[in-house]
Enzyme design. Structure first.
Site, mmCIF file in Angstrom:
data_model
loop_
_atom_site.group_PDB
_atom_site.id
_atom_site.type_symbol
_atom_site.label_atom_id
_atom_site.label_comp_id
_atom_site.label_asym_id
_atom_site.label_seq_id
_atom_site.Cartn_x
_atom_site.Cartn_y
_atom_site.Cartn_z
ATOM 1 C CE LYS A 256 24.530 45.885 61.739
ATOM 2 N NZ LYS A 256 23.201 45.309 62.014
ATOM 3 C CE1 TYR B 31 55.276 29.728 64.886
ATOM 4 C CE2 TYR B 31 53.402 30.947 63.979
ATOM 5 C CZ TYR B 31 54.576 30.921 64.718
ATOM 6 O OH TYR B 31 55.045 32.072 65.284
HETATM 7 C C1 LIG Z 1 22.450 45.278 60.724
HETATM 8 C C2 LIG Z 1 21.042 45.627 60.639
HETATM 9 C C3 LIG Z 1 20.484 46.084 59.423
HETATM 10 C C4 LIG Z 1 21.230 46.074 58.106
HETATM 11 O O1 LIG Z 1 21.144 44.800 57.527
HETATM 12 P P1 LIG Z 1 21.767 44.465 56.087
HETATM 13 O O2 LIG Z 1 21.352 43.066 55.839
HETATM 14 O O3 LIG Z 1 23.224 44.620 56.231
HETATM 15 O O4 LIG Z 1 21.182 45.440 55.128
HETATM 16 C C5 LIG Z 1 19.176 46.548 59.433
HETATM 17 N N1 LIG Z 1 18.442 46.520 60.570
HETATM 18 C C6 LIG Z 1 18.926 46.057 61.741
HETATM 19 C C7 LIG Z 1 18.046 46.034 62.940
HETATM 20 C C8 LIG Z 1 20.232 45.577 61.815
HETATM 21 O O5 LIG Z 1 20.694 45.091 62.973
#
Ligand SMILES: *Cc1c(COP(=O)(O)O)cnc(C)c1O
Length: 377
Positions: free
Chosen positions: A48, A273
């Site tokens: 993601k 700035y």
């Molecule tokens: C993002 C996510 C993961 C991965 O988590 P990590 O801590 O990055 O391994 C697993 N399950 C769900 C539902 C997530 O939203």
């Protein structure tokens, strides 16, 4: 969704700022986690948010060759992005919403049905479209209280679960504090709760869906939560549960830029700035083409954060601008065009995170899409 990767210059043509992605390091990390798991346990790679800010397409296409059973993205459009690039592996959409179900179906993406409402909506649409056993995933809330079905949704679940237009291919939940040893009791309670929910569903189904509950730190801390599949995210990108774990993993993303210009400013002169920096002595400064719009948090300005030039720490001075930062290079051997490293190790990412009061996840996912990604093998 726009495809920002198509709008940015080719990394090989513009040696300015670049996010290098080391696929050999990624492979090392995947192997490391695979070794922690029984060989029958399936692996879902979480890609993601552009693979945690790196490069969703390059990483997914690479992982697809390494026996990954599943991918997960947060939103439907992220899944479409992968399908359009030719990714064939099943993709679970963790936060699929009814408004996008048509798009999801036409791209063979698999929805997380996390509420009575989403279950009902998807079941109805699947029937109307005369689908046959379309793969869906049920998520249970066991304590995170974010997304998930509750035990009192069971009557609604049993109504839809026999609909042959859909097929429950997995049931899952998410741990709220898997990285925190002080929350062990709570995590174990979540695991028990999950088992209870799945037992109910099992009685209704003729087949056995895949069960999964562990993210990266769940893999490491809760073997009892491995079930049939694990969801590997941050660990794959090099960040483990603690500093020791992280040290055995390899760094995947490195953010590098160059020196655009060097100035020598006299005692009493100011820089940037709001004239936030005043030279207390003659100061050599370097201007770098990377700023808060690229993911350099503004809180890293005024001496808080630093970059590495010629292997030495150079503090960011003055305020972080949108497209630039200035760093102190007094007594540093450097010239215009030289490389400046924002981070090339997990340690550097963790330092930046600490200094801007956040976590490594936010640092790496925050690297702007205008920075070209360059694959290193
Ligand atoms: C993002 C996510 C993961 C991965 O988590 P990590 O801590 O990055 O391994 C697993 N399950 C769900 C539902 C997530 O939203």
């Amino acid at each position: 969704m726009s495809h920002p990767n198509h709008q940015i210059p080719n990394a090989s043509e513009s040696h300015v700022s670049v996010l290098e992605i080391d696929l050999a390091a990624l492979d090392h990390n995947v192997r490391y986690f695979k070794k922690k798991l029984p060989s029958k346990t399936k692996l879902l790679a979480v890609v993601k948010a552009f693979s945690y800010g790196l490069d969703a397409i390059k990483i997914s296409k690479h992982l697809e060759k390494q026996q990954i059973d599943y991918f997960a993205v947060a939103y439907t459009e992220e899944g479409v992005f992968l399908r359009e690039a030719g990714v064939k592996t099943p993709i679970l959409v963790l936060h699929a919403q009814p408004a996008n179900y048509e798009t999801l179906i036409s791209n063979q993406l698999e929805p997380n049905l996390y509420s009575s409402y989403t279950l009902q909506a998807f079941s109805k649409l699947a029937t109307a479209k005369k689908l046959q056993e379309y793969p869906v995933h049920l998520k249970f809330n066991t304590g995170l209280n974010r997304l998930g079905l509750a035990p009192n949704d069971l009557p609604e679940i049993s109504k839809h679960i026999e609909n042959t237009a859909i097929k429950v291919v997995s049931i899952f939940s998410h741990l709220a504090a898997s990285e925190d040893p002080n929350e062990k009791e709570f995590s174990l309670r979540q695991i028990e709760e999950f088992k209870k929910c799945t037992a109910h569903i099992f009685r209704l189904l003729k087949h056995k869906p895949i069960l999964h509950m562990s993210n990266t730190s769940g893999i490491l801390n809760y073997p009892e939560a491995h079930f049939d599949m694990v969801r590997l995210g941050i660990g794959m990108y090099g960040f483990g549960n603690d500093a020791n774990e992280t040290a055995t993993l390899k760094n995947v993303g490195s953010l590098k830029t160059i020196i655009s210009q060097i100035h020598e400013i006299k005692k009493g002169e100011t820089l940037g700035y709001n004239r936030a920096f005043t030279a207390s002595q003659t100061t050599k400064t370097a201007t770098l083409p990377i700023g808060h719009a690229d993911g350099i948090h503004r809180s890293l300005g005024n001496g808080n954060g630093s970059v590495k030039i010629n292997n030495q720490d150079c503090p960011i001075i003055g305020n972080v601008c949108m497209d630039m930062i200035m760093v102190n290079v007094t007594n540093i051997d450097c010239k215009e065009g030289d490389e400046a490293i924002v981070f090339d190790s997990q340690q550097m990412v963790c330092n930046l995170a600490k200094k801007s009061d956040t976590i490594s996840y936010e640092i790496i996912t925050g690297i702007s899409q205008r920075i070209p990604r360059k694959i290193i093998l």
